[in-house]
Scaffold this active site. Structure first.
Site, short mmCIF file in Angstrom:
data_model
loop_
_atom_site.label_atom_id
_atom_site.label_comp_id
_atom_site.label_asym_id
_atom_site.label_seq_id
_atom_site.Cartn_x
_atom_site.Cartn_y
_atom_site.Cartn_z
N GLY A 91 54.42 30.03 32.40
CA GLY A 91 55.35 31.13 32.21
C GLY A 91 54.77 32.45 32.66
CE LYS A 122 55.04 26.31 24.96
NZ LYS A 122 55.24 27.33 25.99
N GLY A 123 59.84 25.87 26.74
CA GLY A 123 60.45 25.04 27.77
C GLY A 123 61.44 25.79 28.64
CG ASP A 154 52.10 27.69 26.42
OD1 ASP A 154 52.64 28.39 27.31
OD2 ASP A 154 52.37 26.49 26.26
N GLY A 155 52.81 30.81 26.21
CA GLY A 155 53.91 31.68 25.83
C GLY A 155 54.93 30.92 25.00
N GLY A 166 60.63 27.43 31.01
CA GLY A 166 60.13 27.15 32.36
C GLY A 166 60.05 25.65 32.64
CD GLU A 194 54.68 25.09 28.45
OE1 GLU A 194 54.62 26.06 29.21
OE2 GLU A 194 55.67 24.88 27.73
C1 5RP Z 1 57.48 27.26 29.89
C2 5RP Z 1 57.40 27.95 28.59
C3 5RP Z 1 57.04 29.39 28.62
O1 5RP Z 1 55.88 29.57 27.86
C4 5RP Z 1 58.16 30.17 28.03
O2 5RP Z 1 59.34 29.91 28.79
C5 5RP Z 1 57.88 31.68 28.03
O3 5RP Z 1 57.87 32.17 29.33
P1 5RP Z 1 57.63 33.68 29.68
O4 5RP Z 1 56.23 34.01 29.31
O5 5RP Z 1 57.91 33.77 31.15
O6 5RP Z 1 58.63 34.52 28.88
O7 5RP Z 1 57.59 27.40 27.55
O8 5RP Z 1 57.87 25.92 29.71
#
Ligand code: 5RP
Length: 221
Positions: free
Chosen positions: A28, A96-97, A83-84, A99, A105
């Protein structure tokens, strides 16, 4: 506002990284900011960092920033996973997810000694409520859709991407369906995660219960 918050969260996470660490690297835009900051630090300081990436996006970003790529075969217990998240409730349960990288993850988060989620304030909610991303084996899509409806999903949307016609295909070669289960109260989060995953053909889903997560760093704008 969002990207300032993401930057500030990533900067806080940078302080947790020590020489020689094996990092679990989420995916992400917030993680990418973190990797870019780490890359700058690696240029200045004499240190080596190893990383287990969870998507092509974070794999390429890690290489660009001088992180040595390793895998779970070599390092089955990364020291720290960064992680985000797309939503975090008041008890530290996440969805999450966004992305589409939630399967790797979750594996890397569960394998890691410590899991730190980095977000800007826009991700904080009282209760989880966004559609839950679910990775599905293409062969099982019809059956899985029916079972997810039986489980209580009001709407199931096959994820379509941009830059390609048709369905999004994950890094693992699967489909993603976004399933609207409405508001998920804290007491139901773990059960919901397990019930979704009990359907044959589902690879993983984007609910990350609080037991997986050690800390959340929220970056303010
Ligand atoms: C990807 C994720 C990302 O961590 C989530 O979508 C957050 O993304 P960003 O930092 O671009 O806001 O779960 O699968």
């Amino acid at each position: 506002m969002g990207s300032d918050g993401k930057y500030n969260a990533a900067k806080l996470a940078l302080e947790l990284v020590k020489d020689g660490m094996v990092l679990g690297i989420g995916s992400g835009s917030t993680v990418e900011i973190f990797l870019n900051l780490l890359g700058k630090r690696l240029k200045k300081e004499e240190m080596e960092i190893y990383g287990v990436p969870t998507s092509y996006q974070s794999h390429f970003a890690a290489i660009r920033n001088g992180i040595k790529i390793v895998d779970l075969l070599e390092h089955s217990e990364p020291d720290l996973c960064i992680d985000g998240a797309d939503q975090i409730d008041s008890k530290m349960n996440c969805i999450k997810g966004g992305g589409g990288a939630m399967t790797k993850e979750k594996i890397v988060a569960c394998a890691s000694k410590k899991v730190v989620i980095i977000v800007d304030e826009s991700k904080l909610v009282e209760k989880l409520s966004m559609p839950v991303p679910v990775e599905v084996l293409p062969f099982a899509y019809g059956y899985v859709s029916k079972k997810l409806k039986e489980l209580g999903a009001a709407e199931i949307r096959l994820r379509h991407g941009s830059g390609k016609v048709g369905a999004v295909i994950t890094d693992n070669g699967n489909l993603i369906v976004d399933c609207d289960f409405g508001v998920i109260p804290d007491k139901n989060v773990e059960r919901c995660e397990m019930e979704i995953n009990s359907i044959p053909g589902i690879v993983e889903n984007g609910i990350f219960p609080k037991k997986i997560i050690d800390d959340v760093l929220v970056g303010k704008s």
